[in-house]
Scaffold this active site. Sequence first.
Site, short mmCIF file in Angstrom:
data_model
loop_
_atom_site.label_atom_id
_atom_site.label_comp_id
_atom_site.label_asym_id
_atom_site.label_seq_id
_atom_site.Cartn_x
_atom_site.Cartn_y
_atom_site.Cartn_z
N HIS A 1 -1.10 -0.06 -10.09
CA HIS A 1 -1.85 -0.98 -9.20
C HIS A 1 -2.31 -2.22 -9.98
CE1 HIS A 1 -4.31 -1.16 -5.25
NE2 HIS A 1 -4.03 -2.37 -5.67
N ARG B 1 0.85 -1.19 0.00
CA ARG B 1 0.00 0.00 0.00
C ARG B 1 0.89 1.24 0.00
NH1 ARG B 1 -3.55 -2.44 -1.87
NH2 ARG B 1 -5.59 -2.92 -1.00
P1 NAP Z 1 -2.20 -10.81 5.26
O1 NAP Z 1 -2.27 -12.25 4.93
O2 NAP Z 1 -3.17 -10.21 6.21
O3 NAP Z 1 -0.71 -10.57 5.82
C1 NAP Z 1 -0.30 -9.35 6.36
C2 NAP Z 1 1.12 -9.49 6.89
O4 NAP Z 1 1.53 -8.22 7.39
C3 NAP Z 1 1.18 -10.49 8.06
O5 NAP Z 1 2.38 -11.22 8.00
C4 NAP Z 1 1.20 -9.55 9.28
O6 NAP Z 1 1.88 -10.07 10.40
C5 NAP Z 1 1.99 -8.39 8.72
N1 NAP Z 1 1.71 -7.18 9.51
C6 NAP Z 1 0.53 -6.54 9.68
N2 NAP Z 1 0.70 -5.48 10.50
C7 NAP Z 1 2.00 -5.48 10.86
C8 NAP Z 1 2.79 -4.65 11.70
N3 NAP Z 1 2.26 -3.60 12.35
N4 NAP Z 1 4.11 -4.93 11.84
C9 NAP Z 1 4.65 -6.00 11.21
N5 NAP Z 1 3.96 -6.83 10.39
C10 NAP Z 1 2.65 -6.57 10.22
O7 NAP Z 1 -2.25 -9.92 3.95
P2 NAP Z 1 -1.90 -10.36 2.45
O8 NAP Z 1 -3.00 -11.12 1.85
O9 NAP Z 1 -0.54 -10.95 2.44
O10 NAP Z 1 -1.89 -8.93 1.73
C11 NAP Z 1 -0.98 -7.92 2.12
C12 NAP Z 1 -1.37 -6.60 1.47
O11 NAP Z 1 -1.07 -6.64 0.08
C13 NAP Z 1 -2.87 -6.29 1.49
O12 NAP Z 1 -3.28 -5.79 2.75
C14 NAP Z 1 -2.97 -5.25 0.41
O13 NAP Z 1 -2.74 -3.99 0.99
C15 NAP Z 1 -1.82 -5.59 -0.55
N6 NAP Z 1 -2.30 -6.05 -1.86
C16 NAP Z 1 -1.89 -5.38 -2.97
C17 NAP Z 1 -2.31 -5.80 -4.23
C18 NAP Z 1 -1.82 -5.11 -5.48
O14 NAP Z 1 -2.30 -5.39 -6.59
N7 NAP Z 1 -0.87 -4.21 -5.39
C19 NAP Z 1 -3.16 -6.89 -4.35
C20 NAP Z 1 -3.56 -7.55 -3.20
C21 NAP Z 1 -3.12 -7.12 -1.96
P3 NAP Z 1 1.34 -11.38 11.16
O15 NAP Z 1 1.65 -12.53 10.22
O16 NAP Z 1 2.14 -11.43 12.39
O17 NAP Z 1 -0.14 -11.18 11.36
#
Ligand code: NAP
Length: 308
Positions: free
Chosen positions: A271, A223
């Site tokens: 994006h 993000r």
């Molecule tokens: P997810 O499964 O919820 O994983 C989030 C990760 O971030 C987890 O490992 C979490 O730690 C870590 N995290 C959250 N808050 C944190 C903090 N304060 N300090 C350290 N680590 C933290 O999410 P995901 O499915 O992998 O997706 C991640 C992000 O990718 C989405 O939220 C979205 O913003 C982005 N995204 C972008 C696109 C694009 O096209 N550019 C597409 C899809 C998603 P824990 O494991 O300890 O909970």
Amino acid sequence: MGTVLFAAGAALWPEYAPHLRAAFAEAGITLDLVTEAAPEDVDYIIYAPGSPLQDFTPYGRCKAVLNLWAGVERIVGNTTLTQPLCRMVDPGLTEGMVEYVVGHVLRHHLGMDRFIHGAPGWDQIVPPLARERVVAVLGLGELGLACARALKALNFAVEGWSRSEKPELGFPAHHGEAGLQALLGRAEIVVTLLPRTADTENLLDARRLGWLPSGVVIINPGRGALIDDTALLAALDSGRLGHATLDVFRTEPLPEDHPFRHNPRVTVTPHIAADTRAYSAARVVAENIRRGETGQPLLHLVDRSRGY
Ligand code: NAP
């Protein structure tokens, strides 16, 4: 007979309708799939940010709101939403993100730009092997972990960082501020795959960017708000950062006059890192409805207190 309201917007309906109908049939779901319904009749809401549906109060019977996007920052703070909220974890989306991240990591690892733009002379600088390149993956959730594993399979010296401690991933995983500082201190390529929350906003600010060795590349498909824009530009100007490949921005579409657009050390992608694929996402939605209807726990529930 119950009702599933597709409230993800009219533009997505033609693409999703056939896949949802097929996935419902496959999962044995007999609920009606509609784009309009009286709120008191609705059992599930399929949702996307930007939907006209913003007030969930009248949907008292709704058992779950099923978001088609992985990121939930635009819905998680909606105080009218008291129903369980599930985010999208779509195999198609994950595959797309792995391809984007691996592609952009390899571009920088191999120094491809020099040759694409026709480097003069015969400067035989051989890139190091992947095993000699430290790639820091910030965020080890569905997407970060899949990318870290793919990079690890290519032999990169992957190290990760997340909120919670994660032992036994097959590569070093860190947590906490000290873990981040240590990791950023030796990173050569940094991939940010964290959700946008109050805790992650401006995570990479001037202070933490200052921990990076000179010439580091940042790839941000997470993000835009994870990185302080002004600090990023200053780090690029000073040479602290060698390059930033950015897919996500505080304002999207990124304005034409934004300094990222005109900086030769910034690659802007609009994006497109990873999109939810209707054919696979429909099955994820159907599986959650099947679970809801048979009293099993829902998958991919968002933790409101954490914000992701
Ligand atoms: P997810 O499964 O919820 O994983 C989030 C990760 O971030 C987890 O490992 C979490 O730690 C870590 N995290 C959250 N808050 C944190 C903090 N304060 N300090 C350290 N680590 C933290 O999410 P995901 O499915 O992998 O997706 C991640 C992000 O990718 C989405 O939220 C979205 O913003 C982005 N995204 C972008 C696109 C694009 O096209 N550019 C597409 C899809 C998603 P824990 O494991 O300890 O909970």
